[in-house]
Scaffold this motif. Structure first.
Motif, PDB file in Angstrom:
ATOM      1  N   ALA A 128       6.850   6.114 -11.813  1.00  0.00           N
ATOM      2  CA  ALA A 128       5.251   5.912 -11.105  1.00  0.00           C
ATOM      3  C   ALA A 128       4.786   4.670 -11.579  1.00  0.00           C
ATOM      4  CB  ALA A 128       4.484   6.920 -11.485  1.00  0.00           C
ATOM      5  N   VAL A 129       5.015   4.400 -12.702  1.00  0.00           N
ATOM      6  CA  VAL A 129       4.919   3.092 -13.668  1.00  0.00           C
ATOM      7  C   VAL A 129       5.233   2.069 -13.055  1.00  0.00           C
ATOM      8  CG1 VAL A 129       4.595   2.013 -15.733  1.00  0.00           C
ATOM      9  CG2 VAL A 129       4.153   4.166 -15.656  1.00  0.00           C
ATOM     10  N   ALA A 130       6.670   1.783 -12.669  1.00  0.00           N
ATOM     11  CA  ALA A 130       7.254   1.066 -12.745  1.00  0.00           C
ATOM     12  C   ALA A 130       7.783   0.756 -10.542  1.00  0.00           C
ATOM     13  CB  ALA A 130       9.139   1.304 -12.614  1.00  0.00           C
ATOM     14  N   MET A 131       7.474   1.860 -10.003  1.00  0.00           N
ATOM     15  CA  MET A 131       6.648   1.908  -8.738  1.00  0.00           C
ATOM     16  C   MET A 131       5.196   0.903  -8.324  1.00  0.00           C
ATOM     17  SD  MET A 131       8.165   4.922  -6.375  1.00  0.00           S
ATOM     18  CE  MET A 131       7.804   3.624  -5.001  1.00  0.00           C
ATOM     19  N   ALA A 132       4.725   0.860  -9.432  1.00  0.00           N
ATOM     20  CA  ALA A 132       3.318   0.366  -9.285  1.00  0.00           C
ATOM     21  C   ALA A 132       3.075  -1.548  -9.527  1.00  0.00           C
ATOM     22  CB  ALA A 132       1.946   1.169 -10.409  1.00  0.00           C
ATOM     23  N   VAL A 133       4.282  -1.193 -10.521  1.00  0.00           N
ATOM     24  CA  VAL A 133       3.818  -2.438 -11.277  1.00  0.00           C
ATOM     25  C   VAL A 133       5.094  -3.351  -9.885  1.00  0.00           C
ATOM     26  CG1 VAL A 133       5.889  -3.928 -12.575  1.00  0.00           C
ATOM     27  CG2 VAL A 133       4.632  -2.199 -13.577  1.00  0.00           C
ATOM     28  N   MET A 134       5.938  -2.727  -9.486  1.00  0.00           N
ATOM     29  CA  MET A 134       6.752  -3.656  -7.895  1.00  0.00           C
ATOM     30  C   MET A 134       6.414  -3.557  -7.084  1.00  0.00           C
ATOM     31  SD  MET A 134       9.835  -5.073  -7.304  1.00  0.00           S
ATOM     32  CE  MET A 134      10.655  -4.427  -8.511  1.00  0.00           C
ATOM     33  N   ALA A 135       5.330  -2.800  -6.309  1.00  0.00           N
ATOM     34  CA  ALA A 135       4.310  -3.147  -5.954  1.00  0.00           C
ATOM     35  C   ALA A 135       3.251  -4.281  -5.637  1.00  0.00           C
ATOM     36  CB  ALA A 135       3.508  -1.948  -5.118  1.00  0.00           C
ATOM     37  N   VAL A 151       0.768  -1.336   0.156  1.00  0.00           N
ATOM     38  CA  VAL A 151       0.836   0.496  -0.141  1.00  0.00           C
ATOM     39  C   VAL A 151       1.217   1.330   0.184  1.00  0.00           C
ATOM     40  CG1 VAL A 151      -1.677   1.620   1.308  1.00  0.00           C
ATOM     41  CG2 VAL A 151      -1.983  -1.702   0.974  1.00  0.00           C
ATOM     42  N   LEU A 152       1.623   0.963   0.983  1.00  0.00           N
ATOM     43  CA  LEU A 152       2.892   2.186   0.557  1.00  0.00           C
ATOM     44  C   LEU A 152       4.173   3.189  -0.562  1.00  0.00           C
ATOM     45  CD1 LEU A 152       4.535   2.087   4.320  1.00  0.00           C
ATOM     46  CD2 LEU A 152       2.801   4.012   3.627  1.00  0.00           C
ATOM     47  N   MET A 153       3.706   1.641  -1.082  1.00  0.00           N
ATOM     48  CA  MET A 153       4.512   2.011  -2.634  1.00  0.00           C
ATOM     49  C   MET A 153       3.478   2.649  -3.481  1.00  0.00           C
ATOM     50  SD  MET A 153       7.235  -0.683  -3.997  1.00  0.00           S
ATOM     51  CE  MET A 153       8.833  -0.008  -5.203  1.00  0.00           C
ATOM     52  N   LEU A 154       2.685   1.802  -3.332  1.00  0.00           N
ATOM     53  CA  LEU A 154       1.409   2.395  -4.687  1.00  0.00           C
ATOM     54  C   LEU A 154       0.896   3.528  -4.242  1.00  0.00           C
ATOM     55  CD1 LEU A 154      -1.410  -0.678  -4.279  1.00  0.00           C
ATOM     56  CD2 LEU A 154       0.587   0.144  -6.211  1.00  0.00           C
ATOM     57  N   LEU A 155       0.862   4.879  -3.406  1.00  0.00           N
ATOM     58  CA  LEU A 155       0.908   5.729  -2.366  1.00  0.00           C
ATOM     59  C   LEU A 155       2.137   6.216  -2.920  1.00  0.00           C
ATOM     60  CD1 LEU A 155      -1.012   5.052   1.430  1.00  0.00           C
ATOM     61  CD2 LEU A 155      -2.061   5.509  -1.182  1.00  0.00           C
ATOM     62  N   ALA A 156       3.290   6.078  -2.742  1.00  0.00           N
ATOM     63  CA  ALA A 156       4.131   7.133  -3.545  1.00  0.00           C
ATOM     64  C   ALA A 156       3.892   6.872  -5.168  1.00  0.00           C
ATOM     65  CB  ALA A 156       5.614   6.119  -2.990  1.00  0.00           C
ATOM     66  N   ALA A 157       3.640   5.736  -5.456  1.00  0.00           N
ATOM     67  CA  ALA A 157       3.650   5.715  -6.966  1.00  0.00           C
ATOM     68  C   ALA A 157       2.452   6.638  -7.261  1.00  0.00           C
ATOM     69  CB  ALA A 157       3.216   4.382  -7.741  1.00  0.00           C
ATOM     70  N   VAL A 158       1.618   7.199  -6.696  1.00  0.00           N
ATOM     71  CA  VAL A 158       0.603   8.370  -7.056  1.00  0.00           C
ATOM     72  C   VAL A 158       1.299   9.533  -6.704  1.00  0.00           C
ATOM     73  CG1 VAL A 158      -1.193   9.724  -6.080  1.00  0.00           C
ATOM     74  CG2 VAL A 158      -1.779   6.676  -6.268  1.00  0.00           C
ATOM     75  N   GLY A 159       2.347  10.026  -5.775  1.00  0.00           N
ATOM     76  CA  GLY A 159       2.920  10.966  -5.603  1.00  0.00           C
ATOM     77  C   GLY A 159       3.739  10.824  -6.801  1.00  0.00           C
ATOM     78  N   HIS A 160       4.774   9.858  -6.803  1.00  0.00           N
ATOM     79  CA  HIS A 160       5.135  10.872  -8.318  1.00  0.00           C
ATOM     80  C   HIS A 160       4.496  10.639  -9.878  1.00  0.00           C
ATOM     81  CE1 HIS A 160       8.683   9.557  -6.789  1.00  0.00           C
ATOM     82  NE2 HIS A 160       9.233   8.154  -6.421  1.00  0.00           N
ATOM     83  N   ALA A 161       2.855  10.169  -9.728  1.00  0.00           N
ATOM     84  CA  ALA A 161       2.568  10.535 -10.704  1.00  0.00           C
ATOM     85  C   ALA A 161       2.343  11.836 -10.773  1.00  0.00           C
ATOM     86  CB  ALA A 161       1.651   9.187 -10.846  1.00  0.00           C
ATOM     87  N   LEU A 162       1.190  12.176  -9.169  1.00  0.00           N
ATOM     88  CA  LEU A 162       1.412  13.764  -9.260  1.00  0.00           C
ATOM     89  C   LEU A 162       2.111  14.754  -9.501  1.00  0.00           C
ATOM     90  CD1 LEU A 162      -0.726  13.701  -6.347  1.00  0.00           C
ATOM     91  CD2 LEU A 162      -1.827  14.120  -8.241  1.00  0.00           C
ATOM     92  N   ALA A 198       5.082  12.144  -2.675  1.00  0.00           N
ATOM     93  CA  ALA A 198       6.362  10.414  -2.717  1.00  0.00           C
ATOM     94  C   ALA A 198       6.259  10.344  -1.547  1.00  0.00           C
ATOM     95  CB  ALA A 198       6.646  10.819  -4.227  1.00  0.00           C
ATOM     96  N   GLY A 199       7.232  11.646  -0.620  1.00  0.00           N
ATOM     97  CA  GLY A 199       7.880  11.478   0.176  1.00  0.00           C
ATOM     98  C   GLY A 199       7.755  10.719   1.489  1.00  0.00           C
ATOM     99  N   LEU A 200       6.125  11.317   1.537  1.00  0.00           N
ATOM    100  CA  LEU A 200       6.369  10.351   3.035  1.00  0.00           C
ATOM    101  C   LEU A 200       6.126   9.267   2.785  1.00  0.00           C
ATOM    102  CD1 LEU A 200       5.070  11.385   5.931  1.00  0.00           C
ATOM    103  CD2 LEU A 200       2.608  11.103   4.290  1.00  0.00           C
ATOM    104  N   PHE A 201       5.588   9.173   1.283  1.00  0.00           N
ATOM    105  CA  PHE A 201       4.938   7.374   1.630  1.00  0.00           C
ATOM    106  C   PHE A 201       6.607   6.195   1.390  1.00  0.00           C
ATOM    107  CE2 PHE A 201       1.241   9.148   1.384  1.00  0.00           C
ATOM    108  CZ  PHE A 201       0.779   8.651   2.420  1.00  0.00           C
TER     109      PHE A 201
END
Length: 387
Positions: A156-163, A66-77, A94-97
């Protein structure tokens, strides 16, 4: 897990190489763009204190995903931001998560077979270190291909896939603790008060990271000045010499599992971290000597950090996440203090002043390590006599 840690950690450092392009894109000055660096660091610190301790309360695999998906959302923003405000919001998220990396480190220790916790922690930390060191080079390369926003879009894409890969591959935690959140946070202070080994290892690592941060805070200043006068790209290549620390990280973990942690600590603190300041002193006029100093320094830091962090992870298995949160907060507090001291010393006495302060901090780290080793040996002797 090592790759995931590298993605999480590296994402917080992209903006340091892209500030000029970001400022031009949004029509703000570089000082305003530079605030994104502070926002990312402060958000990460808040995440360390307020989120990572929950690893002792929640199921770790789900939490990391969940944290990694939220960080991916931050990078997407950030990557698809239409305004500077959205860019800063994405940087904060992105920094927080991105503290998902610090959920994975104690999880690696928990999943280890008996006698292999140090090796697991070392391997995961090597991925984190490589991510940080390569982040600026990756950012520069992707920015050249498609602009600065491409860096964050790809991440963002790489982090979502990794999650999603972690959700599929990692096992679930076996013993989540149903503790109230307030109790989880309050217990961190209790752990710091009642665990002398945690205090000693956190202090030694904080002093070691402070010494290294003196160098990194002033490296660009000395290398860009006469007589070397290196460009930004050349300075970045010099900094990449520290990637060798990733090699010692895995080795250090294996040595710690073999009962050689005391040797590693003494080697890292006395022989490498302190002595590295001599070639760095000569490095003001020689890139070769500077690279030698960076190599020795990073090897020394990783020997100390991996040994101490793997030891902290094994002190109280039921409180691994909270112990790691305390340790990492102290570790990065040392880095912040070292950076500030390095800039102050540079303004006061140039590179010689920075080297003097850095060597002084390295000596304090060595003293802390030696005292900690002697205390541990006395504790072990006392336990053996009692048995």
């Amino acid at each position: 897990m090592a790759v995931a840690c590298g993605l999480c950690a590296g994402g917080n450092y992209y903006n340091q190489a892209l500030l000029h392009s970001i400022a031009l894109h949004f029509g703000v000055d570089q000082a305003a763009a530079g605030l994104s660096v502070t926002v990312a660091q402060v958000a990460y610190a808040v995440g360390l204190l307020c989120i990572t301790p929950l690893g002792d309360k929640l199921e770790r695999r789900r939490m990391a995903v969940v944290l990694m998906l939220l960080a991916a959302v931050g990078h997407a923003l950030v990557g698809w931001s239409g305004s500077f405000a959205m860019f800063m919001l994405g940087t904060l998220v992105a920094g927080l998560f991105s503290v998902a990396a610090q959920v994975l480190v104690p999880m690696a220790a928990a999943l280890a077979a008996p006698g292999h916790a140090g090796r697991n922690v070392g391997l995961v930390l090597s991925g984190l270190l490589v991510g940080i060191l390569l982040s600026r080079s990756v950012a520069g390369g992707l920015s050249t291909l498609g602009g600065w926003s491409l860096v964050y879009q790809v991440t963002a894409v790489a982090m979502a896939v990794m999650a999603l890969c972690m959700r599929r591959v990692l096992p679930t935690s076996r013993h989540p603790q149903p503790l109230p959140y307030a109790q989880v946070l309050a217990s961190m202070g209790h752990l710091l008060r009642t665990q002398p080994a945690l205090r000693q290892r956190t202090l030694a690592s904080a002093l070691a990271f402070a010494a290294v941060s003196v160098m990194f805070a002033t490296m660009a200043l000395v290398l860009s000045s006469a007589p070397l006068q290196l460009s930004d790209a050349q300075i970045g290549l010099v900094g990449l010499a520290g990637v060798t620390g990733a090699l010692i990280a895995n080795l250090a973990g294996s040595w710690a599992d073999q009962g050689k942690s005391h040797v590693l600590l003494r080697l890292g603190a006395a022989l490498l971290l302190l002595l590295s300041w001599l070639p760095l002193w000569w490095g003001q006029a020689s890139v070769a000597w500077f690279v030698v100093g960076v190599l020795l320094m990073d090897l020394g830091l990783q020997a100390i950090n991996v040994t101490n962090q793997s030891s902290v992870a094994s002190l109280l298995p039921e409180a691994r996440s909270r112990m790691n949160a305390v340790y990492m907060t102290g570790y990065f507090a040392g880095a912040s203090a070292g950076s500030a001291l390095g800039v102050w010393a540079w303004n006061l006495a140039g590179w010689q002043g920075a080297c003097s302060v850095g060597a002084g901090l390295a000596a304090l780290a060595g003293l802390s390590v030696w005292r900690g080793v002697r205390w541990s040996q006395r504790q072990a002797l006392g336990q053996a006599q009692a048995a």
